[in-house]
Design a protein around this motif. Structure first.
Motif, PDB file in Angstrom:
ATOM      1  N   GLY A 175       0.799  -1.228   0.000  1.00  0.00           N
ATOM      2  CA  GLY A 175       0.000   0.000   0.000  1.00  0.00           C
ATOM      3  C   GLY A 175       0.829   1.274   0.000  1.00  0.00           C
ATOM      4  N   ALA A 230      -6.991   6.374  -5.931  1.00  0.00           N
ATOM      5  CA  ALA A 230      -6.362   5.687  -4.798  1.00  0.00           C
ATOM      6  C   ALA A 230      -6.935   4.279  -4.614  1.00  0.00           C
ATOM      7  N   VAL A 231      -8.254   4.148  -4.759  1.00  0.00           N
ATOM      8  CA  VAL A 231      -8.883   2.827  -4.610  1.00  0.00           C
ATOM      9  C   VAL A 231      -8.353   1.872  -5.676  1.00  0.00           C
ATOM     10  N   TYR A 279      -4.570   1.112  -5.043  1.00  0.00           N
ATOM     11  CA  TYR A 279      -4.367   0.270  -3.862  1.00  0.00           C
ATOM     12  C   TYR A 279      -4.774  -1.187  -4.136  1.00  0.00           C
ATOM     13  N   GLU A 280      -5.935  -1.376  -4.730  1.00  0.00           N
ATOM     14  CA  GLU A 280      -6.376  -2.741  -5.055  1.00  0.00           C
ATOM     15  C   GLU A 280      -5.384  -3.410  -6.019  1.00  0.00           C
ATOM     16  N   SER A 317       0.651   3.293  -3.267  1.00  0.00           N
ATOM     17  CA  SER A 317      -0.648   3.968  -3.435  1.00  0.00           C
ATOM     18  C   SER A 317      -0.767   5.176  -2.514  1.00  0.00           C
TER      19      SER A 317
END
Lengths: 142, 121
Positions: free
Chosen positions: A20, A44-45, A48-49, A23
């Motif tokens: 993470g 960001a989502v 991060y994923e 990100s």
């Protein structure tokens, strides 16, 4: 369109302690530039994923971020393998092949790729034995 | 519902105690979301993350990374769980207020819902 910002990042294989961090760095960069919270959250989502996927499903990899003069943000996630066996299933909400290790980190809900698809304006995924390349684009008002 | 009322209802104690100041206690939260699966948190479709509290049993660094990605700043850790010091420091660095309660997730959700805190989607 012209690239006005470019950054390369590396996700080391099995470096779960750093999961993470890229990100977080991307989000901080977008904040400094002045992207709106709504656009930043979407990026960001997705970032991060995708970063977590590189750790829990692949052997690390490279991430690049390009920001264009019209405010478009392009992220490319390229890993060296082992590839996604069935992309259609991987895009199905709830489908997961995550390990116990991934589940202990709070992942493995089977929502990773569906989440990325949902928040991206453009989504392309190519996968084979030599690895997976995920290319995402986000339009913004910056 | 004010953060201090949530804490009182759940008999919760601050874990990031340096952030549990008057400002944090007076902040209003109107929605809650409960899960141990971070992709479920990341799947939420809403804009008002700043007034949403996360209830979770995941005492891991990825809980705080997830909150950071969504601009969420308040979480309740259930069943008396306590994260390692380095994760608490991570939460502090991200300005995330973390409380701990001995209630189970089911009980914590039930108490807050019965007292008017609605669910996030």
């Amino acid at each position: 369109m012209e690239v006005v910002f470019h950054q390369d990042y590396v996700v080391e294989r099995d470096d779960y302690a750093s999961a993470g961090r890229v990100s977080s760095d991307i989000k901080r960069t977008l904040k400094k530039i002045g992207f709106s919270p709504k656009v930043m959250r979407r990026i960001a989502v997705a970032s991060y994923e995708s970063e977590i996927n590189m750790l829990i499903h692949a052997w690390g990899g490279d991430i690049t971020m390009d920001i264009f003069d019209d405010g478009t943000v392009k992220l490319v996630f390229k890993d060296p393998g082992p590839g996604i066996e069935d992309i259609e299933k991987a895009l199905t909400p709830g489908w997961s092949t995550a390990s116990e290790k991934a589940r202990a980190m709070g992942f493995g809900a089977g929502m990773g790729l569906p989440n990325i698809l949902r928040v991206s304006d453009e989504f392309d995924i190519q996968s084979g034995k030599d690895g997976t390349t995920l290319t995402l684009s986000f339009r913004s008002d910056v | 519902m004010k953060a201090k009322e949530i804490a009182k209802l759940l008999k919760a104690v601050p874990i990031t105690y340096t952030l549990w100041d008057e400002y944090a206690q007076e902040r209003e939260f109107t929605k809650a979301f409960a899960t141990d699966l971070m992709s479920d948190v990341l799947a939420m479709c809403q804009d008002d993350f700043d007034i949403t509290v996360l209830i979770t049993g995941l005492a891991a660094d990825q809980t705080f990374r997830t909150l950071e990605m969504l601009d969420m700043t308040f979480a309740i850790l259930v069943r008396g769980k306590y994260p390692p010091d380095e994760f608490i420091q991570m939460a502090v660095d991200m300005d995330i207020v973390l409380l701990g309660t001995d209630y189970s997730m089911y009980e914590a959700c039930g108490i807050l819902y019965a007292n008017g805190l609605g669910g996030a989607i």
